[in-house]
Write a protein that holds these residues in place. Structure first.
Motif, PDB file in Angstrom:
ATOM      1  N   ASP A  27      -3.956  11.463  32.718  1.00  0.00           N
ATOM      2  CA  ASP A  27      -2.531  11.263  32.960  1.00  0.00           C
ATOM      3  C   ASP A  27      -2.391  10.183  34.036  1.00  0.00           C
ATOM      4  O   ASP A  27      -2.980  10.319  35.113  1.00  0.00           O
ATOM      5  CB  ASP A  27      -1.927  12.586  33.432  1.00  0.00           C
ATOM      6  N   PRO A  28      -1.656   9.101  33.774  1.00  0.00           N
ATOM      7  CA  PRO A  28      -1.537   8.021  34.764  1.00  0.00           C
ATOM      8  C   PRO A  28      -1.063   8.484  36.136  1.00  0.00           C
ATOM      9  O   PRO A  28      -1.411   7.891  37.152  1.00  0.00           O
ATOM     10  CB  PRO A  28      -0.535   7.055  34.127  1.00  0.00           C
ATOM     11  N   SER A  29      -0.290   9.571  36.174  1.00  0.00           N
ATOM     12  CA  SER A  29       0.186  10.064  37.474  1.00  0.00           C
ATOM     13  C   SER A  29      -0.954  10.657  38.300  1.00  0.00           C
ATOM     14  O   SER A  29      -0.820  10.829  39.510  1.00  0.00           O
ATOM     15  CB  SER A  29       1.288  11.106  37.280  1.00  0.00           C
ATOM     16  N   LEU A  30      -2.080  10.958  37.650  1.00  0.00           N
ATOM     17  CA  LEU A  30      -3.241  11.505  38.351  1.00  0.00           C
ATOM     18  C   LEU A  30      -4.266  10.433  38.715  1.00  0.00           C
ATOM     19  O   LEU A  30      -5.240  10.713  39.402  1.00  0.00           O
ATOM     20  CB  LEU A  30      -3.909  12.587  37.493  1.00  0.00           C
ATOM     21  N   ALA A  90      -4.047   4.756  42.466  1.00  0.00           N
ATOM     22  CA  ALA A  90      -3.013   3.719  42.386  1.00  0.00           C
ATOM     23  C   ALA A  90      -3.560   2.443  41.745  1.00  0.00           C
ATOM     24  O   ALA A  90      -4.609   1.952  42.123  1.00  0.00           O
ATOM     25  CB  ALA A  90      -2.474   3.408  43.776  1.00  0.00           C
ATOM     26  N   GLY A  91      -2.869   1.947  40.730  1.00  0.00           N
ATOM     27  CA  GLY A  91      -3.257   0.718  40.056  1.00  0.00           C
ATOM     28  C   GLY A  91      -4.245   0.895  38.913  1.00  0.00           C
ATOM     29  O   GLY A  91      -4.582  -0.070  38.238  1.00  0.00           O
ATOM     30  N   ARG A  92      -4.732   2.110  38.701  1.00  0.00           N
ATOM     31  CA  ARG A  92      -5.729   2.333  37.651  1.00  0.00           C
ATOM     32  C   ARG A  92      -5.167   2.986  36.400  1.00  0.00           C
ATOM     33  O   ARG A  92      -5.865   3.116  35.403  1.00  0.00           O
ATOM     34  CB  ARG A  92      -6.875   3.196  38.179  1.00  0.00           C
ATOM     35  N   GLY A  93      -3.936   3.405  36.436  1.00  0.00           N
ATOM     36  CA  GLY A  93      -3.324   4.056  35.285  1.00  0.00           C
ATOM     37  C   GLY A  93      -3.431   3.192  34.042  1.00  0.00           C
ATOM     38  O   GLY A  93      -3.107   2.010  34.073  1.00  0.00           O
ATOM     39  N   GLY A  94      -3.929   3.769  32.949  1.00  0.00           N
ATOM     40  CA  GLY A  94      -4.087   3.042  31.702  1.00  0.00           C
ATOM     41  C   GLY A  94      -5.331   2.177  31.635  1.00  0.00           C
ATOM     42  O   GLY A  94      -5.579   1.524  30.630  1.00  0.00           O
ATOM     43  N   LYS A  95      -6.121   2.153  32.690  1.00  0.00           N
ATOM     44  CA  LYS A  95      -7.330   1.325  32.740  1.00  0.00           C
ATOM     45  C   LYS A  95      -8.603   2.164  32.805  1.00  0.00           C
ATOM     46  O   LYS A  95      -9.657   1.670  33.172  1.00  0.00           O
ATOM     47  CB  LYS A  95      -7.285   0.397  33.958  1.00  0.00           C
ATOM     48  N   GLU A  96      -8.493   3.453  32.490  1.00  0.00           N
ATOM     49  CA  GLU A  96      -9.651   4.326  32.609  1.00  0.00           C
ATOM     50  C   GLU A  96      -9.620   5.419  31.552  1.00  0.00           C
ATOM     51  O   GLU A  96      -8.572   5.755  31.019  1.00  0.00           O
ATOM     52  CB  GLU A  96      -9.716   4.938  34.014  1.00  0.00           C
TER      53      GLU A  96
END
Length: 107
Positions: A86-89, A92-98
């Motif tokens: 979940d991007p909220s977890l 910072a800055g890594r949402g959608g990149k992992e």
């Protein structure tokens, strides 16, 4: 990591939090071989596959789900979870990149 000897039969769990993306591409197969040596039979490896992408340079070096799958499945690991967190977890800055991966040693 590359010289560590496993305890007894090996570790129950290994968590790779962006270590693979920090090492030189020439060491990736050795990384997978070490995972197999360090984990006990039916043990679990958890990987945070980051940064997803197709770019030159690093570290961090570009990673992909396919790359990590190839490295670990050739060593006898089977994935049973490969999903983006979940991007909220995410940091910072890594949402959608992992992608969070869970692997069990079957061989």
């Amino acid at each position: 990591f590359f010289t560590l000897e496993p305890p007894g039969e090996g570790f129950d769990l290994i968590y790779d939090y962006t270590f693979l993306c920090a090492i030189d591409a020439a060491q990736r197969v050795v990384w997978a071989e070490r995972m197999k040596k360090l984990i006990k039979p039916k043990g679990e490896v958890v990987t945070l596959i980051f940064p997803l992408g197709d770019f030159a340079g690093g570290p961090p070096h570009a990673m992909s789900k396919e790359l990590v799958c190839e490295l670990l499945t050739t060593q006898g690991f089977e994935s049973f979870y490969l999903e983006p967190p979940d991007p909220s977890l995410s940091h910072a800055g890594r949402g959608g990149k992992e992608i969070l991966g869970r692997w069990r040693l079957t061989a």
